[in-house]
Design an enzyme around this catalytic site. Structure first.
Site, PDB file in Angstrom:
ATOM      1  N   HIS A 170       0.822  -1.217   0.000  1.00 12.28           N
ATOM      2  CA  HIS A 170       0.000   0.000   0.000  1.00 12.28           C
ATOM      3  C   HIS A 170       0.856   1.266   0.000  1.00 12.28           C
ATOM      4  CE1 HIS A 170      -3.691  -2.390   1.693  1.00 12.28           C
ATOM      5  NE2 HIS A 170      -3.481  -2.598   0.408  1.00 12.28           N
ATOM      6  N   CYS A 185       4.989  11.717  -8.010  1.00 10.58           N
ATOM      7  CA  CYS A 185       4.527  12.788  -8.907  1.00 10.58           C
ATOM      8  C   CYS A 185       3.541  12.173  -9.895  1.00 10.58           C
ATOM      9  CB  CYS A 185       5.698  13.430  -9.643  1.00 10.58           C
ATOM     10  SG  CYS A 185       5.144  14.683 -10.834  1.00 10.58           S
ATOM     11  N   CYS A 205      10.595  16.259 -12.502  1.00  5.60           N
ATOM     12  CA  CYS A 205      10.202  17.015 -13.711  1.00  5.60           C
ATOM     13  C   CYS A 205      10.182  18.520 -13.487  1.00  5.60           C
ATOM     14  CB  CYS A 205       8.848  16.531 -14.217  1.00  5.60           C
ATOM     15  SG  CYS A 205       7.475  16.860 -13.088  1.00  5.60           S
ATOM     16  N   THR A 252      -3.848  -7.538  11.251  1.00  6.61           N
ATOM     17  CA  THR A 252      -4.678  -7.007  10.162  1.00  6.61           C
ATOM     18  C   THR A 252      -6.102  -7.521  10.316  1.00  6.61           C
ATOM     19  OG1 THR A 252      -4.959  -6.853   7.758  1.00  6.61           O
ATOM     20  CG2 THR A 252      -3.814  -8.829   8.579  1.00  6.61           C
ATOM     21  N   ASN A 289      -3.254 -11.789  16.095  1.00  3.69           N
ATOM     22  CA  ASN A 289      -4.016 -10.542  16.147  1.00  3.69           C
ATOM     23  C   ASN A 289      -4.503 -10.337  17.585  1.00  3.69           C
ATOM     24  OD1 ASN A 289      -4.754  -8.526  14.174  1.00  3.69           O
ATOM     25  ND2 ASN A 289      -6.900  -9.031  14.519  1.00  3.69           N
TER      26      ASN A 289
HETATM   27  C1  BJW Z   1      -3.493  -5.630  17.044  1.00  4.17           C
HETATM   28  C2  BJW Z   1      -2.976  -4.777  17.971  1.00  4.17           C
HETATM   29  C3  BJW Z   1      -1.856  -5.223  18.625  1.00  4.17           C
HETATM   30  C4  BJW Z   1      -4.657  -3.804  17.192  1.00  4.17           C
HETATM   31  N1  BJW Z   1      -1.335  -6.414  18.346  1.00  4.17           N
HETATM   32  N2  BJW Z   1      -2.979  -6.823  16.773  1.00  4.17           N
HETATM   33  C5  BJW Z   1     -12.624  -7.664  -3.424  1.00  4.17           C
HETATM   34  C6  BJW Z   1     -11.448  -7.943  -4.120  1.00  4.17           C
HETATM   35  C7  BJW Z   1     -10.578  -6.913  -4.470  1.00  4.17           C
HETATM   36  C8  BJW Z   1     -10.851  -5.594  -4.132  1.00  4.17           C
HETATM   37  C9  BJW Z   1     -12.017  -5.308  -3.454  1.00  4.17           C
HETATM   38  C10 BJW Z   1     -12.883  -6.323  -3.112  1.00  4.17           C
HETATM   39  N3  BJW Z   1     -13.926  -5.758  -2.465  1.00  4.17           N
HETATM   40  C11 BJW Z   1     -13.708  -4.423  -2.398  1.00  4.17           C
HETATM   41  C12 BJW Z   1     -12.540  -4.113  -2.984  1.00  4.17           C
HETATM   42  C13 BJW Z   1     -11.984  -2.737  -3.107  1.00  4.17           C
HETATM   43  C14 BJW Z   1     -11.163  -2.239  -1.944  1.00  4.17           C
HETATM   44  C15 BJW Z   1     -11.532  -2.901  -0.632  1.00  4.17           C
HETATM   45  O1  BJW Z   1     -10.933  -3.848  -0.178  1.00  4.17           O
HETATM   46  N4  BJW Z   1     -12.533  -2.360   0.035  1.00  4.17           N
HETATM   47  C16 BJW Z   1     -12.973  -2.908   1.323  1.00  4.17           C
HETATM   48  C17 BJW Z   1     -13.212  -1.785   2.313  1.00  4.17           C
HETATM   49  C18 BJW Z   1     -14.156  -3.811   1.094  1.00  4.17           C
HETATM   50  N5  BJW Z   1      -9.755  -2.458  -2.238  1.00  4.17           N
HETATM   51  C19 BJW Z   1      -9.072  -1.588  -2.966  1.00  4.17           C
HETATM   52  O2  BJW Z   1      -9.593  -0.594  -3.452  1.00  4.17           O
HETATM   53  C20 BJW Z   1      -7.617  -1.898  -3.211  1.00  4.17           C
HETATM   54  N6  BJW Z   1      -7.331  -1.882  -4.612  1.00  4.17           N
HETATM   55  C21 BJW Z   1      -7.921  -2.733  -5.461  1.00  4.17           C
HETATM   56  O3  BJW Z   1      -8.727  -3.551  -5.088  1.00  4.17           O
HETATM   57  O4  BJW Z   1      -7.469  -2.639  -6.769  1.00  4.17           O
HETATM   58  C22 BJW Z   1      -8.102  -3.444  -7.773  1.00  4.17           C
HETATM   59  C23 BJW Z   1      -7.862  -4.929  -7.646  1.00  4.17           C
HETATM   60  C24 BJW Z   1      -8.890  -5.794  -7.928  1.00  4.17           C
HETATM   61  C25 BJW Z   1      -8.713  -7.165  -7.840  1.00  4.17           C
HETATM   62  C26 BJW Z   1      -7.471  -7.687  -7.480  1.00  4.17           C
HETATM   63  C27 BJW Z   1      -6.451  -6.820  -7.228  1.00  4.17           C
HETATM   64  C28 BJW Z   1      -6.650  -5.451  -7.296  1.00  4.17           C
HETATM   65  C29 BJW Z   1      -6.730  -0.840  -2.584  1.00  4.17           C
HETATM   66  C30 BJW Z   1      -6.832  -0.823  -1.089  1.00  4.17           C
HETATM   67  C31 BJW Z   1      -6.016   0.352  -0.537  1.00  4.17           C
HETATM   68  C32 BJW Z   1      -6.131   0.457   0.976  1.00  4.17           C
HETATM   69  N7  BJW Z   1      -5.561   1.683   1.407  1.00  4.17           N
HETATM   70  C33 BJW Z   1      -5.468   1.941   2.846  1.00  4.17           C
HETATM   71  C34 BJW Z   1      -4.935   3.370   3.044  1.00  4.17           C
HETATM   72  C35 BJW Z   1      -3.437   3.430   2.662  1.00  4.17           C
HETATM   73  C36 BJW Z   1      -2.821   4.733   3.000  1.00  4.17           C
HETATM   74  C37 BJW Z   1      -3.019   5.133   4.444  1.00  4.17           C
HETATM   75  O5  BJW Z   1      -2.471   4.491   5.372  1.00  4.17           O
HETATM   76  O6  BJW Z   1      -3.743   6.115   4.665  1.00  4.17           O
HETATM   77  O7  BJW Z   1      -4.578   0.982   3.444  1.00  4.17           O
HETATM   78  S1  BJW Z   1      -7.009   1.716   3.755  1.00  4.17           S
HETATM   79  C38 BJW Z   1      -6.242   1.028   5.185  1.00  4.17           C
HETATM   80  O8  BJW Z   1      -6.691  -0.354   5.339  1.00  4.17           O
HETATM   81  C39 BJW Z   1      -4.728   0.952   4.888  1.00  4.17           C
HETATM   82  C40 BJW Z   1      -4.376  -0.405   5.434  1.00  4.17           C
HETATM   83  O9  BJW Z   1      -3.169  -0.876   4.854  1.00  4.17           O
HETATM   84  C41 BJW Z   1      -5.581  -1.228   5.092  1.00  4.17           C
HETATM   85  C42 BJW Z   1      -5.705  -2.489   5.932  1.00  4.17           C
HETATM   86  O10 BJW Z   1      -5.903  -2.163   7.278  1.00  4.17           O
HETATM   87  P1  BJW Z   1      -5.285  -3.093   8.420  1.00  4.17           P
HETATM   88  O11 BJW Z   1      -3.816  -3.028   8.380  1.00  4.17           O
HETATM   89  O12 BJW Z   1      -5.903  -4.431   8.350  1.00  4.17           O
HETATM   90  O13 BJW Z   1      -5.731  -2.287   9.724  1.00  4.17           O
HETATM   91  P2  BJW Z   1      -7.111  -2.419  10.573  1.00  4.17           P
HETATM   92  O14 BJW Z   1      -7.206  -1.227  11.428  1.00  4.17           O
HETATM   93  O15 BJW Z   1      -8.251  -2.709   9.692  1.00  4.17           O
HETATM   94  O16 BJW Z   1      -6.862  -3.736  11.461  1.00  4.17           O
HETATM   95  C43 BJW Z   1      -5.895  -3.738  12.502  1.00  4.17           C
HETATM   96  C44 BJW Z   1      -6.003  -5.057  13.250  1.00  4.17           C
HETATM   97  O17 BJW Z   1      -4.949  -5.099  14.206  1.00  4.17           O
HETATM   98  C45 BJW Z   1      -7.320  -5.230  14.021  1.00  4.17           C
HETATM   99  O18 BJW Z   1      -7.892  -6.503  13.717  1.00  4.17           O
HETATM  100  C46 BJW Z   1      -6.927  -5.162  15.499  1.00  4.17           C
HETATM  101  O19 BJW Z   1      -7.656  -6.039  16.319  1.00  4.17           O
HETATM  102  C47 BJW Z   1      -5.479  -5.570  15.442  1.00  4.17           C
HETATM  103  N8  BJW Z   1      -4.656  -4.981  16.491  1.00  4.17           N
HETATM  104  N9  BJW Z   1      -3.799  -3.628  18.023  1.00  4.17           N
HETATM  105  C48 BJW Z   1      -1.977  -7.185  17.397  1.00  4.17           C
HETATM  106  N10 BJW Z   1      -1.281  -4.459  19.595  1.00  4.17           N
END
Ligand code: BJW
Length: 231
Positions: free
Chosen positions: A104, A112, A134, A172, A197
């Site tokens: 990500h 850019c 650029c 995650t 997790n």
């Molecule tokens: C602890 C703890 C401790 C707490 N110890 N644990 C199906 C297939 C493909 C795509 C989609 C689909 N359905 C929908 C989509 C589209 C979309 C998507 O997934 N949407 C969902 C909301 C449904 N996906 C996209 O748009 C992606 N691109 C895409 O799909 O392109 C086309 C494609 C199609 C098919 C195949 C391949 C590609 C792009 C996603 C981009 C996400 N961007 C973000 C922001 C990045 C910049 C920023 O940081 O601001 O990325 S959103 C945010 O979520 C960030 C993270 O990387 C991401 C994941 O979050 P994460 O890391 O899981 O955090 P949390 O908070 O959700 O979970 C934390 C966990 O830790 C919790 O469970 C806690 O319990 C635990 N925890 N403390 C251990 N101490």
């Protein structure tokens, strides 16, 4: 190995979907989509500038350090670790992990949108920031992957998964795809699968092994177990 925001939570960086998390306080559709950036770039820059300033003071925790030991320990035994993170922070690198795959993107890089140059960036970004590639202003953005954009290096991730015998997801929620789909793919291919997790994730049922507790405690214990098993 797939890490998420939970591995950095104990380093003071917020998770997204926990109570009080980033998406509980801010609307992702107004901050983490290309459309949001096109509509209000100043607002998006402000959000990422604040997070970048916060990151500059953050330090890795025992979970990040344990993954360095895992990489080194597996390499000594003739194996390897593919460390893929959804996190845009640099805490794995600060701990000493090499070749971290940031699917990500990275907060400490700027992209850019005009010329495609990706530049190491530790300062604030704004609409007037000039691209060192650029020389033009107005197209610089954080080098992060927003909703609707293609994550980085999906082919490399799939290739690494195909060569692996163990898939581990740490800190995650399993809410964001395609990252959330790798556990099911790994299971279907016959890999050993483990979730570490704080609580069961959205796709906890997919994992063969589940370990719940803080990453700073669970990951070092798990790494010690894996290295002991590897002999
Ligand atoms: C602890 C703890 C401790 C707490 N110890 N644990 C199906 C297939 C493909 C795509 C989609 C689909 N359905 C929908 C989509 C589209 C979309 C998507 O997934 N949407 C969902 C909301 C449904 N996906 C996209 O748009 C992606 N691109 C895409 O799909 O392109 C086309 C494609 C199609 C098919 C195949 C391949 C590609 C792009 C996603 C981009 C996400 N961007 C973000 C922001 C990045 C910049 C920023 O940081 O601001 O990325 S959103 C945010 O979520 C960030 C993270 O990387 C991401 C994941 O979050 P994460 O890391 O899981 O955090 P949390 O908070 O959700 O979970 C934390 C966990 O830790 C919790 O469970 C806690 O319990 C635990 N925890 N403390 C251990 N101490």
């Amino acid at each position: 190995m797939l890490t998420g925001a939970g591995v950095s939570a104990e380093s003071g960086l917020g998770t997204f979907r926990d109570a009080g998390g980033i998406w509980a306080r801010f609307d992702p559709m107004k901050l983490a989509t290309p459309q949001a950036f096109a509509a209000d770039p100043d607002n998006v820059h402000e959000f990422y500038n604040a997070r970048r300033r916060n990151l500059v003071g953050a330090r890795p925790n025992a979970g990040h350090h344990a993954l360095v030991r895992l990489g080194e320990g597996l390499a000594e035994r003739g194996g390897g670790l593919f460390l893929c993170t959804q996190n845009i922070d640099d805490l794995h690198e600060q701990a000493g992990s090499r070749a971290v795959h940031h699917m990500h993107g990275e907060l400490l890089r700027a992209l850019c949108a005009g010329c495609g140059a990706r530049t190491v960036w530790r300062e604030d970004l704004g609409t007037g920031t000039i691209c060192p590639g650029c020389g033009r202003a107005g197209a610089m953005r954080p080098d992060v992957v927003w909703f609707g954009e293609m994550p980085y290096g999906l082919d490399a991730i799939e290739a690494a998964l195909e060569e692996s015998d163990l898939f581990v997801a740490i800190g995650t929620s399993g809410a964001v795809y395609p990252a959330a789909g790798y556990a099911a793919q790994a299971r279907a291919w016959g890999l050993r699968t483990c979730e570490i997790n704080l609580e069961p994730s959205d796709n906890a049922h997919v994992f063969g092994e589940r370990l719940y507790g803080p990453a700073s405690e669970m990951v070092p214990a798990f790494v010690a177990q894996i290295l002991a098993e590897a002999g």
